[in-house]
Write an enzyme that holds these catalytic residues in place. Structure first.
Site, PDB file in Angstrom:
ATOM      1  N   LYS A 113       0.833  -1.203   0.000  1.00 40.44           N
ATOM      2  CA  LYS A 113       0.000   0.000   0.000  1.00 40.44           C
ATOM      3  C   LYS A 113       0.865   1.249   0.000  1.00 40.44           C
ATOM      4  O   LYS A 113       0.623   2.202  -0.748  1.00 40.44           O
ATOM      5  CB  LYS A 113      -0.934  -0.010   1.214  1.00 40.44           C
ATOM      6  N   ARG A 136       2.565   5.995  -3.013  1.00 41.97           N
ATOM      7  CA  ARG A 136       3.658   6.907  -3.345  1.00 41.97           C
ATOM      8  C   ARG A 136       3.905   6.947  -4.847  1.00 41.97           C
ATOM      9  O   ARG A 136       4.058   8.020  -5.438  1.00 41.97           O
ATOM     10  CB  ARG A 136       4.938   6.478  -2.606  1.00 41.97           C
ATOM     11  N   GLY A 191      -4.624   7.595   5.562  1.00 41.70           N
ATOM     12  CA  GLY A 191      -3.699   8.644   5.962  1.00 41.70           C
ATOM     13  C   GLY A 191      -2.813   9.084   4.816  1.00 41.70           C
ATOM     14  O   GLY A 191      -2.486  10.274   4.692  1.00 41.70           O
ATOM     15  N   ARG A 226      -7.500  12.300  12.814  1.00 40.80           N
ATOM     16  CA  ARG A 226      -6.089  12.009  12.551  1.00 40.80           C
ATOM     17  C   ARG A 226      -5.305  13.316  12.369  1.00 40.80           C
ATOM     18  O   ARG A 226      -5.780  14.274  11.773  1.00 40.80           O
ATOM     19  CB  ARG A 226      -5.943  11.094  11.341  1.00 40.80           C
ATOM     20  N   SER A 269       5.192  10.573  10.073  1.00 42.72           N
ATOM     21  CA  SER A 269       6.201  10.761   9.030  1.00 42.72           C
ATOM     22  C   SER A 269       5.559  11.070   7.688  1.00 42.72           C
ATOM     23  O   SER A 269       6.226  11.553   6.771  1.00 42.72           O
ATOM     24  CB  SER A 269       7.066   9.504   8.911  1.00 42.72           C
ATOM     25  N   SER A 293       8.643   6.142  12.157  1.00 43.73           N
ATOM     26  CA  SER A 293       8.549   5.447  10.862  1.00 43.73           C
ATOM     27  C   SER A 293       9.533   5.986   9.832  1.00 43.73           C
ATOM     28  O   SER A 293       9.177   6.254   8.683  1.00 43.73           O
ATOM     29  CB  SER A 293       7.120   5.524  10.323  1.00 43.73           C
ATOM     30  N   GLU A 302       3.826  -0.131  12.650  1.00 39.50           N
ATOM     31  CA  GLU A 302       2.678  -0.833  12.082  1.00 39.50           C
ATOM     32  C   GLU A 302       2.732  -2.334  12.328  1.00 39.50           C
ATOM     33  O   GLU A 302       1.741  -3.043  12.153  1.00 39.50           O
ATOM     34  CB  GLU A 302       2.586  -0.556  10.579  1.00 39.50           C
ATOM     35  N   HIS A 360      -3.755   6.474  15.136  1.00 39.25           N
ATOM     36  CA  HIS A 360      -3.983   5.809  13.858  1.00 39.25           C
ATOM     37  C   HIS A 360      -5.490   5.637  13.639  1.00 39.25           C
ATOM     38  O   HIS A 360      -6.292   6.433  14.111  1.00 39.25           O
ATOM     39  CB  HIS A 360      -3.232   4.483  13.809  1.00 39.25           C
ATOM     40  N   ARG A 370      -5.406  -3.674  10.904  1.00 38.72           N
ATOM     41  CA  ARG A 370      -4.395  -4.462  11.625  1.00 38.72           C
ATOM     42  C   ARG A 370      -4.933  -5.032  12.935  1.00 38.72           C
ATOM     43  O   ARG A 370      -4.450  -6.061  13.411  1.00 38.72           O
ATOM     44  CB  ARG A 370      -3.148  -3.615  11.856  1.00 38.72           C
TER      45      ARG A 370
END
Length: 438
Positions: A34, A39, A108, A136, A183, A211, A326, A353, A398
């Site tokens: 992901k 990115r 995010g 967030r 980050s 991170s 994570e 998160h 998660r």
């Protein structure tokens, strides 16, 4: 070619976690990362021509990013690449037009990567999100964008929803940012920075920066497309103005999504192999082999696959996980079956998160009879016998996968909403059950 939308099959609602008395023995392929997919989508959208993402992730988060780019005028088309988990993506850059509303969902990466990009649009861009994601952190990024001259109307909330009044350009230059909360603030600015008039000189001013591998991932992705980035000091980045090169980019498997499957080998006393494990990766999940070895696992590589085999027992850890927070939910699930207590530090930021992950993990463990306590910057798990019950997903992918991991050894565990795994891995239940079938 016309724009399409690939829709992976997924399971929704309550999910009785499968339990096994046998060691799992399986070889699996995990869909794309992901973090890398989103990115590469951003960079491809501002490149010098059409590019292709090979074997990208198709999930709720990546769909939100695709929808956002399409809304801004970027072409994103699906083309068959012969992969099990969906088509390739051809991205055609275009002048960003604005005049749209973008719903970031729970992603995010979308809210933090699209915000700087929206400043390059020629009109207003209104950003909002799912009600569970409006909390967030965004304040640090809003402040930095304003310092760069971007006009943002947030009605004084320093949070979503807000409107970016784009003027088609951002001058750039030097700006300070406190990215202690995420980050992704840094990555979002770095990704758009090549198209700023004079590039970007970004300086992090906070006490910590979580991170870091994700920032390295951003820098590597930009460098691969010809963008020069210098790091004159820790927490400082210089990005030259330029246009990223259009390329074909193969997306690595999501190593963090592989975590519960590899942990399943330890929990059941079995062996799990993940194909296509990269020899080098900036993903935080690349730390898994070392971490799992520390718990007593036997880890090996052969033929491009990473194999994890259970040892005689599971050892507890005392670990600073700030570089790969994570992985916390999976390691907490593993810690529940360890011989000794586990302490995880450096993860205070995961309280912000999809849910407060520290509170949610502790609450879920205690609901099943476990023992865990909150620390100022982490948590501690003391192994104890567990019993069945409801494992709350808290709208967090998660959290849901950790419930499935614990359910392998504890009969009667039911995850209240397995559909949350669609955020980054819609095929989770299919792959989980494939693993159990060997």
């Amino acid at each position: 070619m016309s724009a399409k939308r690939y829709s992976p099959s997924r399971v929704q609602g309550a999910y009785p976690a499968p339990t096994t008395d046998e060691p799992v023995r399986a070889e699996l392929t995990i869909p794309g990362s992901k973090s890398l997919t989103n990115r590469e989508l951003i960079i491809a959208a501002i490149a010098d021509g059409p590019g292709r993402l090979i074997a990208p992730l198709h999930s709720d988060d990546s769909r939100r990013m695709i929808d956002a780019l399409r809304a801004l005028g970027v072409g994103v088309e699906e083309v068959d690449g012969g992969h099990e988990f969906g088509p390739d993506l051809v991205v055609t850059p275009a002048k960003l037009h604005g005049g749209v509303t973008i719903d970031c969902g729970q992603a995010g990466t979308v809210m933090r990567f699209i915000s700087p990009l929206a400043g390059l649009a020629a009109n207003d861009v209104h950003l909002t999100a799912h009600e569970t994601a409006l909390h967030r952190p965004m304040g640090g990024l809003i402040s930095a964008l304003r310092d760069l001259g971007v006009d943002i109307d947030d009605e004084g909330t320093w949070a979503l929803p807000f409107t970016i009044r784009g003027h088609g350009r951002i001058r750039g230059g030097r700006v300070e940012i406190d990215a202690s909360a995420s980050s992704q603030f840094v990555s979002g600015l770095l990704l758009a920075a090549p198209r700023f008039d004079v590039g970007l000189h970004l300086v992090h001013t906070g006490e910590r920066l979580p991170s870091l591998p994700h920032i390295d991932m951003t820098i590597e992705a930009l460098s691969r497309r010809g963008i020069r980035i210098e790091r004159p000091a820790v927490g400082e980045w210089l990005v030259e103005a330029g246009v990223p090169r259009a390329k074909e980019i193969a997306i690595e498997p999501d190593l963090s999504n592989a975590a519960p499957f590899l942990a399943a080998a330890l929990v059941t006393g079995g062996t799990v192999s993940i194909t296509g494990w990269p020899a080098h990766s900036t993903q935080p999940g690349a730390l898994l082999p070392e971490i799992l070895q520390s718990t007593g696992a036997h880890v090996s590589r052969h033929g491009g696959a990473l194999t994890v085999r259970a040892g005689s027992s599971i050892r507890g850890l005392d670990i600073d996980l700030s570089a790969a927070s994570e992985l916390t939910p999976t390691l907490v699930g593993l810690a529940a079956f360890a011989e000794t207590p586990t302490t995880i530090r450096g993860i205070g930021h995961i309280r912000l998160h999809e849910t407060d992950r520290i509170a949610a993990l502790i609450g879920n463990l205690r609901a099943l009879g476990g023992t865990a306590e909150e620390l100022p910057d982490g948590l501690r798990v003391i192994p104890a016998p567990l019993h069945g019950g409801t494992w709350a997903a808290h709208h967090d992918h998660r959290m849901a996968t950790t419930g499935a991991l614990i359910g392998l050894r504890v009969p009667g565990v039911e995850i209240d909403d397995i559909g949350t795994t669609a955020k980054t891995l819609p095929e989770f239940t299919m792959l989980w059950e494939r693993m159990l079938r060997g």
